[in-house]
Design a protein around this motif. Structure first.
Motif, short mmCIF file in Angstrom:
data_model
loop_
_atom_site.label_atom_id
_atom_site.label_comp_id
_atom_site.label_asym_id
_atom_site.label_seq_id
_atom_site.Cartn_x
_atom_site.Cartn_y
_atom_site.Cartn_z
N LEU A 1 9.80 2.54 5.97
CA LEU A 1 8.93 1.35 5.96
C LEU A 1 9.41 0.30 6.94
O LEU A 1 8.60 -0.34 7.62
CB LEU A 1 8.83 0.77 4.56
N GLY B 1 1.31 8.06 7.11
CA GLY B 1 2.32 7.25 6.44
C GLY B 1 2.23 7.38 4.93
O GLY B 1 3.25 7.52 4.24
N LEU B 2 1.00 7.35 4.41
CA LEU B 2 0.82 7.47 2.96
C LEU B 2 1.28 8.85 2.49
O LEU B 2 1.94 8.98 1.45
CB LEU B 2 -0.65 7.25 2.59
N ALA C 1 1.32 4.18 -3.00
CA ALA C 1 1.06 5.60 -2.76
C ALA C 1 2.22 6.44 -3.31
O ALA C 1 2.03 7.55 -3.78
CB ALA C 1 0.86 5.86 -1.27
N MET D 1 5.01 8.94 2.35
CA MET D 1 5.57 8.28 1.16
C MET D 1 5.46 9.19 -0.05
O MET D 1 6.38 9.26 -0.88
CB MET D 1 4.85 6.95 0.90
N GLU D 2 4.33 9.89 -0.18
CA GLU D 2 4.19 10.82 -1.31
C GLU D 2 5.25 11.92 -1.23
O GLU D 2 5.85 12.30 -2.24
CB GLU D 2 2.78 11.44 -1.31
N VAL E 1 0.83 -1.20 0.00
CA VAL E 1 0.00 0.00 0.00
C VAL E 1 0.87 1.26 0.00
O VAL E 1 0.63 2.20 -0.75
CB VAL E 1 -0.97 -0.02 1.20
N TYR E 2 1.91 1.27 0.84
CA TYR E 2 2.76 2.46 0.93
C TYR E 2 3.53 2.71 -0.36
O TYR E 2 3.67 3.84 -0.80
CB TYR E 2 3.73 2.33 2.11
N PHE E 3 4.04 1.64 -0.95
CA PHE E 3 4.82 1.84 -2.18
C PHE E 3 3.93 2.28 -3.34
O PHE E 3 4.36 3.03 -4.20
CB PHE E 3 5.63 0.60 -2.53
#
Lengths: 174, 191
Positions: free
Chosen positions: B136, B111-112, A143, B115-116, A139-141
């Motif tokens: 991560l 967290g999202l 994003a 990452m952006e 999910v994080y990657f």
């Protein structure tokens, strides 16, 4: 213990109260800010939605096939030798894919062995000190729109293994 | 990487299901999982909007900046290459604090966003930056101080001492996090 529940119940309202209250005190444009942020958050979820569908379908298929139980019985033969109960192998595997599936397994274990049994205690500690690493990573990657994750998986698995190892050691010492 | 993991799960699942006689379950699982994913997303959209909205307020009133300052030494140590004052620092700090407090619903949005922001520094490459890997790994090493959910389940199932696991769980969490930090640091230096 009651205090602990009370604090965790209070936490969310308190955080919201604090942020909004502070915004009013410093006369910020709080409602406009909120709507702007909300739109931003909305966009992020929509972006990861296809990934989530793909991922959850794959995990669902693998779980339904019974493959994880099959593997567990074989791994269990070895893990028993290092005082790691075979019953906890599926939990450790599934924990890495899905938190909610892992919770289901923990509740099964509580039902069968009781939460205060050695297995129940070990299961409690394992789920407390690990995360759903495959899920989080994908999910994080997504994003970040990154496809090559380099050494992330190795590090994540190492941290997970350290947590599980510590759980076994500590439970045996208790 | 994900190509293989994803493909492996599906191929192995279906092949094994065919041998194991669980093919009908697989059909159900595939369709239901797809539905569950969308349901989850709808819930998450609400939570995410609420939280990122609140964070926008907290950001503009300077609350996050004071929070970030407290975590500064840790961020400097783990992420030496993120420029001072970059938004990624704020998101990472928020994510770490939310994780420590066990607020999963708040940790994921932050967290999202982190990452952006890191991808912005990574100039849109499709290879993860060192900072992303470190972030991560720390995230997955689990940071939660008190496993409130587990305590609740334990008491629900009649444990004599539901909080008895808090101490050992904290120690185990420290072990996993230290292992993660050590590994991330070694790999970052090696590069």
């Amino acid at each position: 213990m009651q205090i602990l529940y009370y604090i965790s119940e209070l936490m969310i309202p308190l955080i919201i109260f604090y942020i909004v209250g502070y915004g009013i005190i410093v006369k910020a444009n709080i409602y406009d800010d909120f709507v702007k942020g909300a739109a931003d958050g909305f966009k992020t979820v929509i972006q990861i939605m296809p990934t989530l569908v793909g991922l959850m379908v794959a995990v669902g298929i693998l779980r339904a096939s019974g493959f994880l139980e099959f593997i567990s019985t074989y791994i269990g033969v070895f893990t028993n030798k290092i005082s790691f109960p075979a019953e906890l192998v599926p939990l450790s595997l599934i924990r890495m894919f899905s938190s909610s599936a892992a919770t289901g397994i923990v509740l099964d274990i509580f039902q069968e062995f009781g939460p205060d049994s050695k297995i129940g205690t070990m299961a409690s500690i394992i789920v407390s000190c690990t995360e759903s690493c495959f899920y989080t990573m994908s999910v994080y990657f997504v994003a970040a729109k990154v496809t090559k994750s380099r050494y992330t998986l190795a590090g994540a698995l190492l941290a997970t293994a350290a947590g599980i190892g510590a759980s076994v050691f500590l439970t045996n010492k208790m | 990487m994900l190509n293989y993991i994803w493909g492996f799960m599906i191929i192995v699942g279906i092949l094994f299901g065919a041998l194991n006689g669980t093919i009908p379950d697989i059909t159900d699982a595939a369709l239901n999982s797809a539905k569950d994913a969308v349901t989850l997303c709808i819930t998450m959209t609400g939570v995410m909007s609420l939280w990122v909205g609140l964070m926008e307020i907290a950001k503009n009133t300077g609350l996050i900046r004071s929070l970030t300052r407290k975590l500064q030494p840790f961020i400097d140590f783990m992420f030496p290459n993120i420029p001072k004052g970059h938004i990624a620092r704020e998101h990472i700090s928020t994510n770490i604090i939310a994780n420590i407090l066990g607020l999963g619903w708040a940790a994921t949005p932050a967290g999202l966003k982190a990452m952006e922001a890191l991808q912005e520094l990574n100039k849109g490459k499709n290879i993860a930056s060192t900072e992303m890997c470190t972030f991560l790994i720390i995230n997955i090493s689990s940071l939660q101080l008190i496993p409130v959910n587990v305590i609740a389940y334990r008491s629900q199932y009649g444990s004599v001492n539901p909080v008895g696991i808090v101490g050992p769980a904290l120690l185990a969490t420290i072990c996993s996090t230290l292992a993660g930090i050590l590994f991330a640091k070694i790999m970052a230096v090696k590069k």
